[in-house]
Design a protein around this motif. Structure first.
Motif, PDB file in Angstrom:
ATOM      1  N   UNK A 103     -49.599  95.916  34.031  1.00  0.00           N
ATOM      2  CA  UNK A 103     -48.536  96.274  32.935  1.00  0.00           C
ATOM      3  C   UNK A 103     -49.299  97.131  32.069  1.00  0.00           C
ATOM      4  N   UNK A 104     -48.419  98.057  31.518  1.00  0.00           N
ATOM      5  CA  UNK A 104     -48.983  98.890  30.463  1.00  0.00           C
ATOM      6  C   UNK A 104     -49.164  98.208  29.162  1.00  0.00           C
ATOM      7  N   UNK A 105     -50.033  98.643  28.394  1.00  0.00           N
ATOM      8  CA  UNK A 105     -50.461  98.145  26.808  1.00  0.00           C
ATOM      9  C   UNK A 105     -49.084  98.337  26.145  1.00  0.00           C
ATOM     10  N   UNK A 106     -49.015  97.711  25.354  1.00  0.00           N
ATOM     11  CA  UNK A 106     -47.998  97.799  24.359  1.00  0.00           C
ATOM     12  C   UNK A 106     -47.758  99.394  23.651  1.00  0.00           C
ATOM     13  N   UNK A 107     -46.553  99.672  23.388  1.00  0.00           N
ATOM     14  CA  UNK A 107     -46.601 101.064  22.737  1.00  0.00           C
ATOM     15  C   UNK A 107     -47.438 100.960  21.376  1.00  0.00           C
ATOM     16  N   UNK A 108     -47.940 102.074  21.133  1.00  0.00           N
ATOM     17  CA  UNK A 108     -48.777 102.151  20.134  1.00  0.00           C
ATOM     18  C   UNK A 108     -50.304 101.657  20.027  1.00  0.00           C
ATOM     19  N   UNK A 109     -50.581 101.095  21.304  1.00  0.00           N
ATOM     20  CA  UNK A 109     -51.815 100.498  21.391  1.00  0.00           C
ATOM     21  C   UNK A 109     -52.789 100.892  22.501  1.00  0.00           C
ATOM     22  N   UNK A 110     -53.976 101.493  22.425  1.00  0.00           N
ATOM     23  CA  UNK A 110     -54.773 102.173  23.426  1.00  0.00           C
ATOM     24  C   UNK A 110     -53.778 103.170  24.089  1.00  0.00           C
ATOM     25  N   UNK A 111     -53.605 104.302  23.215  1.00  0.00           N
ATOM     26  CA  UNK A 111     -52.864 105.357  23.447  1.00  0.00           C
ATOM     27  C   UNK A 111     -53.732 106.302  24.361  1.00  0.00           C
ATOM     28  N   UNK A 112     -53.097 106.910  25.417  1.00  0.00           N
ATOM     29  CA  UNK A 112     -54.034 107.818  26.210  1.00  0.00           C
ATOM     30  C   UNK A 112     -52.990 108.958  26.604  1.00  0.00           C
ATOM     31  N   UNK A 113     -53.653 110.098  27.104  1.00  0.00           N
ATOM     32  CA  UNK A 113     -52.903 111.409  27.602  1.00  0.00           C
ATOM     33  C   UNK A 113     -53.217 111.420  28.887  1.00  0.00           C
ATOM     34  N   UNK A 114     -54.254 110.955  29.501  1.00  0.00           N
ATOM     35  CA  UNK A 114     -54.613 111.032  31.066  1.00  0.00           C
ATOM     36  C   UNK A 114     -55.545 109.965  31.445  1.00  0.00           C
ATOM     37  N   UNK A 115     -55.626 109.866  32.695  1.00  0.00           N
ATOM     38  CA  UNK A 115     -56.383 108.557  33.217  1.00  0.00           C
ATOM     39  C   UNK A 115     -57.840 108.665  32.681  1.00  0.00           C
ATOM     40  N   UNK A 116     -58.350 109.703  32.245  1.00  0.00           N
ATOM     41  CA  UNK A 116     -59.591 109.883  31.691  1.00  0.00           C
ATOM     42  C   UNK A 116     -59.959 109.197  30.405  1.00  0.00           C
ATOM     43  N   UNK A 117     -58.746 109.098  29.654  1.00  0.00           N
ATOM     44  CA  UNK A 117     -58.804 108.326  28.522  1.00  0.00           C
ATOM     45  C   UNK A 117     -58.901 106.760  28.875  1.00  0.00           C
ATOM     46  N   UNK A 118     -58.374 106.300  30.011  1.00  0.00           N
ATOM     47  CA  UNK A 118     -58.730 104.905  30.244  1.00  0.00           C
ATOM     48  C   UNK A 118     -59.953 104.596  31.183  1.00  0.00           C
ATOM     49  N   UNK A 119     -60.829 104.069  30.544  1.00  0.00           N
ATOM     50  CA  UNK A 119     -61.825 103.959  31.369  1.00  0.00           C
ATOM     51  C   UNK A 119     -61.912 102.422  32.286  1.00  0.00           C
ATOM     52  N   UNK A 120     -61.527 102.676  33.740  1.00  0.00           N
ATOM     53  CA  UNK A 120     -61.143 101.707  34.298  1.00  0.00           C
ATOM     54  C   UNK A 120     -62.253 100.554  34.625  1.00  0.00           C
ATOM     55  N   UNK A 121     -62.091  99.395  34.950  1.00  0.00           N
ATOM     56  CA  UNK A 121     -63.038  98.332  34.881  1.00  0.00           C
ATOM     57  C   UNK A 121     -63.858  97.987  33.608  1.00  0.00           C
TER      58      UNK A 121
END
Length: 419
Positions: A116-134
């Motif tokens: 599920x996605x993080x709550x709005x305003x927390x750990x904001x991202x623009x693309x998948x590169x902003x979210x370091x998987x694992x």
């Protein structure tokens, strides 16, 4: 050789040496001496014996505390009414000396393991590169999958979903009825050195009294039953302020007893200290406010493991027992008296310093206090007979009489001087 040894033994056993004393008639020095002695006497009597009770031995007690909270509260959230009893709002439920009473909470129901996605305003991202998987992050509630959810513009998590949203704390507190809950404390202390055991259920608290009494610092200071609202108030806080985000209170049971009196006079005193912070400081100026923790209840539903997560805000009560038993004993009494007598020597040291180094006639006082001898002459005199010794000594006195009119050997007895 034998005669020398016999004389030495005779001198050792049958002679007594006494210090030489000089009686100085000086008003300033006399006043200083008496003032110092008076101060030492006041210290010994006032501080050592009366305040510190230096004539007694002391011991701390071995203590045991048992607690029980009673009361029923209710909440009504979105039309759903629920009743709360001690099994629901007390953590842990075993009756320890340290426990938490829930006053507010945030409930997240029907959580299941998933993405599920993080709550709005927390750990904001623009693309998948902003979210370091694992990877994991201290501020998020799960494991990053490396996907940026466009709808929420936040990173996707592998976690218990739906995620808990604790940004809005219920106000007023949901369980404000906890203000009227009661706390029963049973405390026993033992002083092994004195062989004395006492309980906070003292002689004045019988079976009938304990069913009806409620602690009051003025009217009922020995009752072991306390209303939670009164405890918070006596610690310097308001219940609603502390109940919203939680806090901590130290309840001190003080056993300070003098067993030189009747044992029945050994009774507890209760003190309350708010460990939440300074009640005059606003919450916005604090780095961390309140006290909270989370716990979950797991169950199976639709062949899946589910849980109900609860973030609990509560008041932590720490029951602290401090004790000090005292009783007369001859050993500390003699020790205190001996040390006090030794301190009296301070007056002599101070007055000697004034006489020998401060007053204008210090040379005169030095001659009165000290006797100066010639070491070489003494060695020669030891080899002469007694008659020759006394003759030479008399001649030496006549010579010194001419040179030093203030020689203390000219007179016998105490030497009196005046300034």
């Amino acid at each position: 050789m034998k005669s020398c040894a016999a004389n030495a033994l005779s001198d050792f056993f049958f002679e007594y040496e006494t210090p030489r004393q000089v009686l100085v008639r000086n008003k300033r020095v006399g006043v200083v001496c008496r003032l110092i002695q008076l101060g030492v006497l006041a210290y010994i009597i006032g501080w050592v014996f009366i305040y510190e009770k230096g004539y007694q031995i002391t011991e701390t007690a071995v203590s045991s505390v048992f607690t029980k909270v009673k009361g029923v509260g209710s909440t009504n959230i979105s039309g759903v009414e629920r009743v709360w009893d001690p099994s629901d709002y007390v953590f842990p439920p075993q009756g320890d000396s340290s426990f938490v009473v829930m006053t507010n909470y945030i409930l997240t129901e029907n959580q299941t393991m998933g993405k599920c996605p993080e709550l709005p305003g927390r750990y904001i991202c623009k693309s998948d590169t902003d979210c370091k998987g694992g990877t994991y992050n201290r501020t998020v509630d799960g494991k990053l999958t490396g996907v940026c959810v466009k709808e929420t513009k936040t990173c996707e998590l592998l976690a218990w979903c739906p995620l808990e949203d604790d940004r809005n704390i219920p106000n007023p507190p949901l369980l404000m009825s906890a203000e009227n809950f009661t706390l029963f404390i049973k405390n026993s202390v033992t002083f092994p050195l004195f062989g004395i055991t006492r309980s906070n259920l003292v002689e004045e608290i019988d079976g009938k009294t304990i069913k009806n009494c409620l602690f009051d610092p003025d009217n009922s200071p020995l009752c072991p039953i306390f209303k939670l609202g009164d405890i918070v108030k006596l610690s310097g806080f308001t219940f609603e302020t502390m109940a919203k985000q939680g806090g901590a209170i130290g309840l001190v049971i003080d056993w300070t007893c003098n067993f030189d009196y009747d044992v029945k006079k050994c009774k507890p005193k209760y003190e309350f200290h708010g460990l939440y912070g300074n009640p005059r400081v606003k919450d916005t100026s604090k780095a961390s406010v309140g006290y909270n923790f989370r716990y979950a209840k797991y169950y199976m539903g639709d062949k899946m493991e589910k849980r109900t997560l609860m973030k609990v805000f509560g008041i932590r009560f720490d029951i602290i027992v401090q004790s000090l038993g005292r009783k007369f004993d001859i050993i500390p009494t003699l020790t205190a008296i001996g040390s006090g007598v030794g301190i009296f020597g301070v007056a002599t040291v101070v007055c000697d310093l004034v006489l020998l180094y401060v007053l204008p006639r210090r040379d005169f006082y030095k001659n009165m206090k000290f006797k100066y001898t010639d070491t070489a002459a003494q060695q020669e005199l030891r080899g002469l007979g007694s008659s020759v010794y006394y003759t030479l000594e008399a001649n030496a006195r006549q010579v010194r009489r001419k040179d030093k009119t203030n020689d203390p050997d000219l007179d016998t007895g105490s030497i009196k001087t005046s300034e």
